[in-house]
Scaffold this motif. Structure first.
Motif, PDB file in Angstrom:
ATOM      1  N   ASP A 175     -12.021  37.364 -20.671  1.00  0.00           N
ATOM      2  CA  ASP A 175     -12.515  37.284 -22.049  1.00  0.00           C
ATOM      3  C   ASP A 175     -14.033  37.328 -22.070  1.00  0.00           C
ATOM      4  N   GLY A 235     -21.242  42.720 -27.569  1.00  0.00           N
ATOM      5  CA  GLY A 235     -19.947  42.116 -27.252  1.00  0.00           C
ATOM      6  C   GLY A 235     -19.127  41.885 -28.491  1.00  0.00           C
ATOM      7  N   PRO A 236     -18.686  42.948 -29.160  1.00  0.00           N
ATOM      8  CA  PRO A 236     -17.937  42.764 -30.417  1.00  0.00           C
ATOM      9  C   PRO A 236     -16.606  42.051 -30.229  1.00  0.00           C
ATOM     10  N   ASP A 237     -16.081  42.042 -28.992  1.00  0.00           N
ATOM     11  CA  ASP A 237     -14.785  41.429 -28.738  1.00  0.00           C
ATOM     12  C   ASP A 237     -14.896  40.020 -28.174  1.00  0.00           C
ATOM     13  N   ARG A 293     -14.859  36.162 -27.398  1.00  0.00           N
ATOM     14  CA  ARG A 293     -13.990  35.065 -27.853  1.00  0.00           C
ATOM     15  C   ARG A 293     -14.756  33.777 -28.069  1.00  0.00           C
ATOM     16  N   THR A 311     -14.094  37.441 -36.757  1.00  0.00           N
ATOM     17  CA  THR A 311     -13.526  37.876 -35.476  1.00  0.00           C
ATOM     18  C   THR A 311     -12.611  36.836 -34.844  1.00  0.00           C
ATOM     19  N   ALA A 313     -13.736  34.152 -33.287  1.00  0.00           N
ATOM     20  CA  ALA A 313     -14.403  33.617 -32.096  1.00  0.00           C
ATOM     21  C   ALA A 313     -14.764  32.152 -32.301  1.00  0.00           C
TER      22      ALA A 313
END
Length: 496
Positions: free
Chosen positions: A222, A264-266, A268, A299, A301
């Motif tokens: 992640d 880092g758009p993804d 967590r 998102t 996060a």
């Protein structure tokens, strides 16, 4: 019989001038002769009477040594026959060798580590091992010379006169309930944190808080944002959980959220120090705070708010926490008593969204069950009786004076070498070196002269755009600061 006794006496002796008891000397002598192969498996030993006579000791002494060796399996007794060296000792024990050297042991340990173990072993958490008394200008250390130790001793003495039974056994992994209540009340009043006591989990310092958050919230691979430059301990905790780090630049408004969303758009999880960015010292603007919370809400996060030294703000009241702006339960708040009381206390806390409390408490229990109960009990009284807030007021004034002393000494002695501007908050300043200076080399030269000044580049993931030195001042009096600055000048001037 005499022959057997005589052969044993070749390898065993006693020294009556030694502080080691005679039976222990005899035990160790016989054991060493067996392990060294001088007494072979199956060899018959003299009776305790014969051995005692040959060595000039009491029979009780000889009997005590034999009994211990029999119990440990070095000897075996045969009814009607006598005492013998055990035949079942492994061959490798009978050929005792020196232990492996450090180099060999290190290589073996490295081969035995898992991939994660190797990563943990190789990941630094600080710029140096903070051993011994702090020297100017070690950052992160409070004014130990001003801590009310006598008051703390009195509170501890009162605690031990009638300790709560619940604090002497296995406790709640989330922490001592009265301490959680005191922390919650303090955070609501001083930091505008929205929480109940049930949302507080007491941990062994902020490093354990970061480790727990990483292990509970992240899967290996992640992505996690980290400030660049940023706190090394947070990076280490995230790497230890198998996270993929995304270094995000910081500027005068703190973490650059837009850059993070691009890089880092993804992600967590985000680790951030909004009240006083570590190490550069910026305060995250309200616009950036709202931008970060909006991104996290969209998102899904988590935001890990590390509020490591927010109590020390010298212009107005401490800023409200990012957690207090969070309406969706995405922020996990981390605080510590190491920076405001003393580091070896090893007590900190997490404030969690309600739906995460049970999971974190379970993970807390698996790591070391719960924090030391007596320390929690004393700290709860220290806060409840008002001593904590009084200590904060005193040290806030003291640190403002010590910061001023450092800035003034740097102005007089370091002009043209290191620019040390004042700051509105914190326990350290960042001295800016001239462009192109190798701050790691400057730090090494300072260390050679007895000055601890970590380089800013050590906190960066890549090339450092602003070379500088991190200068802690909270733990040092005016004279120590003056002497430290003079040594730092000598280090920056270099040889000759």
């Amino acid at each position: 019989m005499a022959g057997r006794s005589g052969s044993v006496l070749l390898w065993v002796s006693v020294d009556r001038s030694s502080a080691v008891p005679l039976h222990r000397q005899l035990y160790e002598g016989l054991r060493g002769a067996i392990l060294g192969g001088r007494l072979s498996p199956g060899a018959r030993l003299p009776s305790t009477r014969e051995l005692a006579a040959g060595l000039g000791v009491s029979r009780n002494t000889a009997t005590s040594a034999y009994v211990q060796l029999l119990a440990e399996g070095y000897l075996e007794g045969r009814v009607g026959s006598g005492t013998y060296v055990a035949r079942s000792l492994p061959d490798d024990l009978l050929r005792a060798r020196p232990g492996p050297g450090r180099e060999a042991a290190g290589a073996g340990a490295e081969r035995a580590l898992s991939r994660r173990g190797g990563l943990l072993a190789a990941t630094p958490t600080t710029t140096a091992r903070d051993a011994g008394a702090p020297r100017a200008f070690r950052p992160g250390v409070p004014a130990l010379d001003r801590f009310p130790f006598e008051l703390w001793r009195q509170l501890a003495s009162r605690f031990w006169r009638r300790p709560p039974p619940g604090l002497l056994g296995y406790g709640d992994p989330a922490g001592y309930a009265p301490l959680r209540a005191e922390i919650s009340a303090y955070l609501r009043a001083a930091r505008a944190v929205r929480c109940s006591p049930e949302q507080v989990i007491v941990v062994s310092g902020s490093q354990q808080a970061l480790d727990l958050a990483a292990r509970v919230l992240l899967d290996p691979g992640d992505a996690a944002w980290v400030e660049d430059p940023g706190y090394m301990g947070a990076r280490a905790a995230l790497l230890g959980a198998g996270a993929r780090l995304v270094p995000v630049p910081v500027d005068g408004e703190g973490l650059d959220v837009a850059a993070g969303a691009r890089l880092g758009p993804d992600a967590r999880l985000v680790h951030v120090t909004p009240s006083h960015q570590y190490p550069l010292g910026a305060t995250m603007s309200l616009a950036r705070r709202l931008e970060l919370l909006g991104w996290a809400n969209r998102t899904g996060a988590w935001v890990l708010e590390d509020d490591y030294d927010s109590e020390y703000r010298y212009a107005g009241r401490p800023l409200e926490a990012l957690q207090g702006l969070d309406a969706e339960g995405r922020v996990i708040y981390v605080g510590t008593f190491s920076k405001v009381l003393f580091p070896s206390l090893r007590l900190g806390y997490l404030v969690l969204p309600p739906d995460l409390v049970d999971a974190f408490a379970a993970a807390r229990e698996l790591s070391d069950r719960h924090p030391p109960g007596p320390d929690q009990g004393v700290l709860a009284r220290f806060i409840a009786e008002g001593h904590f807030e009084r200590h904060l007021r005193r040290t806030r004034k003291l640190y403002a004076e010590r910061q001023e002393a450092l800035v003034e000494a740097a102005r007089r002695h370091l002009a043209g070498r290191l620019e040390v501007p004042p700051a509105e908050a914190g326990m350290h300043l960042v001295g800016r070196l001239p462009e192109g200076t190798d701050d790691r080399e400057a730090s090494r030269r300072a260390a050679a002269l007895g000055v601890e000044a970590p380089p800013v580049s050590a906190f960066a993931s890549g090339a450092c755009r602003t070379p500088g030195l991190v200068l802690g001042y909270a733990a040092f009096g005016r004279d120590e600061i003056e002497e430290g600055v003079k040594r730092l000048r000598a280090a920056l001037d270099g040889p000759g």
